[in-house]
Design an enzyme around this catalytic site. Sequence first.
Site, PDB file in Angstrom:
ATOM      1  CG  HIS A   1      -0.254   0.282   2.517  1.00  0.00           C
ATOM      2  ND1 HIS A   1       0.421  -0.708   3.180  1.00  0.00           N
ATOM      3  CD2 HIS A   1      -0.123   1.401   3.257  1.00  0.00           C
ATOM      4  CE1 HIS A   1       0.935  -0.196   4.281  1.00  0.00           C
ATOM      5  NE2 HIS A   1       0.628   1.083   4.357  1.00  0.00           N
TER       6      HIS A   1
HETATM    7  C1  UD1 Z   1      -2.207   5.052   6.265  1.00  0.00           C
HETATM    8  C2  UD1 Z   1      -0.904   5.511   6.930  1.00  0.00           C
HETATM    9  C3  UD1 Z   1       0.159   4.427   6.775  1.00  0.00           C
HETATM   10  C4  UD1 Z   1      -0.347   3.083   7.254  1.00  0.00           C
HETATM   11  C5  UD1 Z   1      -1.637   2.750   6.527  1.00  0.00           C
HETATM   12  C6  UD1 Z   1      -2.205   1.418   6.930  1.00  0.00           C
HETATM   13  C7  UD1 Z   1      -0.356   7.916   6.858  1.00  0.00           C
HETATM   14  C8  UD1 Z   1       0.454   8.941   6.166  1.00  0.00           C
HETATM   15  N1  UD1 Z   1      -0.364   6.709   6.281  1.00  0.00           N
HETATM   16  O1  UD1 Z   1      -1.949   4.964   4.875  1.00  0.00           O
HETATM   17  O2  UD1 Z   1       1.291   4.789   7.530  1.00  0.00           O
HETATM   18  O3  UD1 Z   1       0.622   2.093   7.007  1.00  0.00           O
HETATM   19  O4  UD1 Z   1      -2.587   3.789   6.787  1.00  0.00           O
HETATM   20  O5  UD1 Z   1      -3.349   1.112   6.238  1.00  0.00           O
HETATM   21  O6  UD1 Z   1      -0.953   8.195   7.859  1.00  0.00           O
HETATM   22  N2  UD1 Z   1      -9.386   4.757   2.324  1.00  0.00           N
HETATM   23  C9  UD1 Z   1     -10.563   4.044   2.253  1.00  0.00           C
HETATM   24  N3  UD1 Z   1     -11.124   3.644   3.412  1.00  0.00           N
HETATM   25  C10 UD1 Z   1     -10.597   3.939   4.620  1.00  0.00           C
HETATM   26  C11 UD1 Z   1      -9.393   4.680   4.672  1.00  0.00           C
HETATM   27  C12 UD1 Z   1      -8.795   5.074   3.519  1.00  0.00           C
HETATM   28  O7  UD1 Z   1     -11.074   3.734   1.183  1.00  0.00           O
HETATM   29  O8  UD1 Z   1     -11.180   3.539   5.632  1.00  0.00           O
HETATM   30  C13 UD1 Z   1      -8.741   5.194   1.089  1.00  0.00           C
HETATM   31  C14 UD1 Z   1      -8.630   6.695   1.010  1.00  0.00           C
HETATM   32  O9  UD1 Z   1      -9.705   7.256   0.364  1.00  0.00           O
HETATM   33  C15 UD1 Z   1      -7.335   6.893   0.271  1.00  0.00           C
HETATM   34  C16 UD1 Z   1      -6.523   5.665   0.579  1.00  0.00           C
HETATM   35  O10 UD1 Z   1      -7.403   4.708   1.111  1.00  0.00           O
HETATM   36  O11 UD1 Z   1      -7.555   6.896  -1.098  1.00  0.00           O
HETATM   37  C17 UD1 Z   1      -5.398   5.989   1.522  1.00  0.00           C
HETATM   38  O12 UD1 Z   1      -5.846   6.288   2.857  1.00  0.00           O
HETATM   39  P1  UD1 Z   1      -4.951   7.130   3.907  1.00  0.00           P
HETATM   40  O13 UD1 Z   1      -5.469   6.969   5.267  1.00  0.00           O
HETATM   41  O14 UD1 Z   1      -4.751   8.492   3.376  1.00  0.00           O
HETATM   42  O15 UD1 Z   1      -3.543   6.476   3.837  1.00  0.00           O
HETATM   43  P2  UD1 Z   1      -3.122   4.961   3.826  1.00  0.00           P
HETATM   44  O16 UD1 Z   1      -2.530   4.675   2.501  1.00  0.00           O
HETATM   45  O17 UD1 Z   1      -4.222   4.066   4.315  1.00  0.00           O
END
Ligand code: UD1
Length: 370
Positions: free
Chosen positions: A208
């Site tokens: 991811h």
């Molecule tokens: C975040 C953390 C990362 C951790 C990871 C575990 C930061 C900078 N990154 O990254 O350190 O390893 O979580 O999963 O804090 N999304 C959903 N549903 C959700 C949450 C997110 O669909 O419940 C989607 C968002 O719309 C986005 C993507 O997932 O497009 C990324 O989510 P985000 O929380 O920004 O960062 P992660 O890549 O999950």
Amino acid sequence: MNKKKIFLIAGARPNFMKIAPLYHALKNKSWADTLIIHTGQHYDHNLSQSFFDDLGLPPADINLNIGSGTHAVQIAGIMVAFEKLIMQSRPDLVIVVGDINSTMACSITAKKCNITIAHLEAGLRSFDMNMPEEINRIVTDALSDILWTPSPDADQNLRNEGKNNNSIIRVGNIMIDSIRMMLPKIKAEQTFNKLSLQEKNYGIVTLHRPSNVDKKETLQKICRSLINISKRHTLVFPFHPRTKKRLDQFNLLSPLEKAEGIRLLEPLNYISFMNLILHSQFIITDSGGIQEETTYFKIPCFTLRPNTERPVTITLGSNKLSTPETIEKDIESIDISYYRQRGIPPLWDGNTAGRVVVSINKYLSKKSKG
Ligand code: UD1
């Protein structure tokens, strides 16, 4: 000592297994009034609520419901909402864990309001400022009054940054507390059986990190390698929403779906995923936590990154760094006898939460005596 109000902050999937053992260790302490604050960074059921269910956590006392956004939008949103909460209820201590945006946002906010901050999993450094998590780690540690570390390299990193020795307390790895707390359920779960997988005869893939999934060329290279590996080894690939989005966007999903040896799954809950790890032959990942979990279980782990903030998983544990170019070769040359001899770092023993509670009690007692 009067009852002290403690905020335990969590925002995203890797945070929940870090707050759970600490919550359970604090909840019966007469001197602690512990509140779980969920920032809402992760909100999908299988990235958030399913972990609360598995780890026996009650619903969060407060959810800031921040959701997704660019880094600035997410961090600023958390800061505004958390500041309001702090102003209303002035906690005695804010505990942040890990290295996600919520960790840093709450640290900055608490410090600006003159609240004591403690960071659990302090001192880890990848020395790679392209990782959003590295910025979060450095800022959080710079502001924290108490630095609870998992390993000697973390202590050294903090000393190198000029941190006072008295604020650095080695408590061990809290992730192992969660594993040990849940081990009977993990063993009983049988996810690998339900998926008709054979013991030690499949690999797991999780990806991811922006550095692996946000660029088409890199993700394409990784997908090609996975398809090649799957001709010899069944691969189970539970994918993160970010990865799913990118695979779709880059038209890389259908070749993976067509590969007979690849099983694509939605993200799994904690107990099911740990059961899959326990019975697997190897893991290919870019996660931080999985490097530690595989070290505890002595499962070969190939981390698709140029660096790791958890070097002890390589020097002592079962982790190796790999690249999209070398991963096929790495999997073909796994030497099981090497992995059987690997070690588990000191204080990765399931008693970290207990050591943290002692440290909190000492700190707060001293503070209340003035
Ligand atoms: C975040 C953390 C990362 C951790 C990871 C575990 C930061 C900078 N990154 O990254 O350190 O390893 O979580 O999963 O804090 N999304 C959903 N549903 C959700 C949450 C997110 O669909 O419940 C989607 C968002 O719309 C986005 C993507 O997932 O497009 C990324 O989510 P985000 O929380 O920004 O960062 P992660 O890549 O999950």
